[in-house]
Design a protein around this motif. Structure first.
Motif, PDB file in Angstrom:
ATOM      1  N   LEU A  39     -12.178  -5.806  26.597  1.00  0.00           N
ATOM      2  CA  LEU A  39     -11.143  -4.973  26.869  1.00  0.00           C
ATOM      3  C   LEU A  39     -10.793  -3.914  25.734  1.00  0.00           C
ATOM      4  O   LEU A  39     -10.661  -2.813  25.880  1.00  0.00           O
ATOM      5  N   VAL A  40     -10.531  -4.528  24.437  1.00  0.00           N
ATOM      6  CA  VAL A  40     -10.556  -3.728  23.309  1.00  0.00           C
ATOM      7  C   VAL A  40     -11.504  -2.762  23.002  1.00  0.00           C
ATOM      8  O   VAL A  40     -11.338  -1.745  22.355  1.00  0.00           O
ATOM      9  N   TYR A  41     -12.770  -3.251  23.293  1.00  0.00           N
ATOM     10  CA  TYR A  41     -14.115  -2.396  22.997  1.00  0.00           C
ATOM     11  C   TYR A  41     -14.031  -1.099  23.914  1.00  0.00           C
ATOM     12  O   TYR A  41     -14.266  -0.028  23.275  1.00  0.00           O
ATOM     13  N   VAL A  42     -13.699  -1.264  25.224  1.00  0.00           N
ATOM     14  CA  VAL A  42     -13.450  -0.420  26.251  1.00  0.00           C
ATOM     15  C   VAL A  42     -12.413   0.618  25.746  1.00  0.00           C
ATOM     16  O   VAL A  42     -12.505   1.710  25.712  1.00  0.00           O
ATOM     17  N   ALA A  43     -11.364   0.057  25.547  1.00  0.00           N
ATOM     18  CA  ALA A  43     -10.083   0.816  24.962  1.00  0.00           C
ATOM     19  C   ALA A  43     -10.727   1.659  23.896  1.00  0.00           C
ATOM     20  O   ALA A  43     -10.055   2.886  23.744  1.00  0.00           O
ATOM     21  N   THR A  44     -11.031   1.195  22.796  1.00  0.00           N
ATOM     22  CA  THR A  44     -11.567   1.888  21.686  1.00  0.00           C
ATOM     23  C   THR A  44     -12.727   3.112  22.067  1.00  0.00           C
ATOM     24  O   THR A  44     -12.128   4.307  21.503  1.00  0.00           O
ATOM     25  N   LEU A  45     -13.486   2.790  22.910  1.00  0.00           N
ATOM     26  CA  LEU A  45     -14.406   3.850  23.283  1.00  0.00           C
ATOM     27  C   LEU A  45     -13.473   4.803  24.141  1.00  0.00           C
ATOM     28  O   LEU A  45     -13.861   6.274  23.868  1.00  0.00           O
ATOM     29  N   MET A  46     -12.648   4.617  25.050  1.00  0.00           N
ATOM     30  CA  MET A  46     -11.888   5.542  25.416  1.00  0.00           C
ATOM     31  C   MET A  46     -10.892   6.568  24.681  1.00  0.00           C
ATOM     32  O   MET A  46     -10.921   7.701  24.586  1.00  0.00           O
ATOM     33  N   ALA A  48     -11.339   6.912  21.523  1.00  0.00           N
ATOM     34  CA  ALA A  48     -12.534   7.949  20.722  1.00  0.00           C
ATOM     35  C   ALA A  48     -12.955   9.100  21.479  1.00  0.00           C
ATOM     36  O   ALA A  48     -12.933  10.239  20.949  1.00  0.00           O
ATOM     37  N   GLU A  49     -13.230   8.751  22.654  1.00  0.00           N
ATOM     38  CA  GLU A  49     -13.623  10.142  23.574  1.00  0.00           C
ATOM     39  C   GLU A  49     -12.642  11.027  24.068  1.00  0.00           C
ATOM     40  O   GLU A  49     -12.682  12.165  23.841  1.00  0.00           O
ATOM     41  N   LEU A  50     -11.200  10.510  24.084  1.00  0.00           N
ATOM     42  CA  LEU A  50     -10.347  11.414  24.316  1.00  0.00           C
ATOM     43  C   LEU A  50      -9.690  12.255  23.083  1.00  0.00           C
ATOM     44  O   LEU A  50      -9.246  13.371  23.374  1.00  0.00           O
TER      45      LEU A  50
END
Length: 52
Positions: A39-46, A48-50
Motif C-alpha cells: 500500500l505504501v508503494y502504491v501510494a508513493t507511485l500515485m 509521484a505521478e500526480l
C-alpha cells in the motif's frame, strides 16, 4: 525499486511460512507487513505521478 524488491522478498517469505505452517503470529505479521508495504508503494507511485 528497493521497495519493489522488499515486497517480492516478503511475498516469497509469506508463501514459505504459510506453506510450511509456521507460527500463526509470525504468518500474520509477515502478511500484514507485506500488505502495508504494498500500500505504501502504491501510494508513493500515485503521489509521484500526480506531482508530475
Amino acid at each position: 525499486m528497493t521497495r519493489l524488491v522488499a515486497i517480492v522478498f516478503l511475498s516469497a517469505l509469506a508463501f514459505l511460512l504459510i506453506r510450511y505452517r509456521a507460527n500463526e503470529k509470525v504468518q500474520k505479521g509477515v502478511v500484514s507487513t507485506l500488505v502495508g508495504g504494498f500500500l505504501v508503494y502504491v501510494a508513493t507511485l500515485m503521489i509521484a505521478e500526480l506531482t508530475r
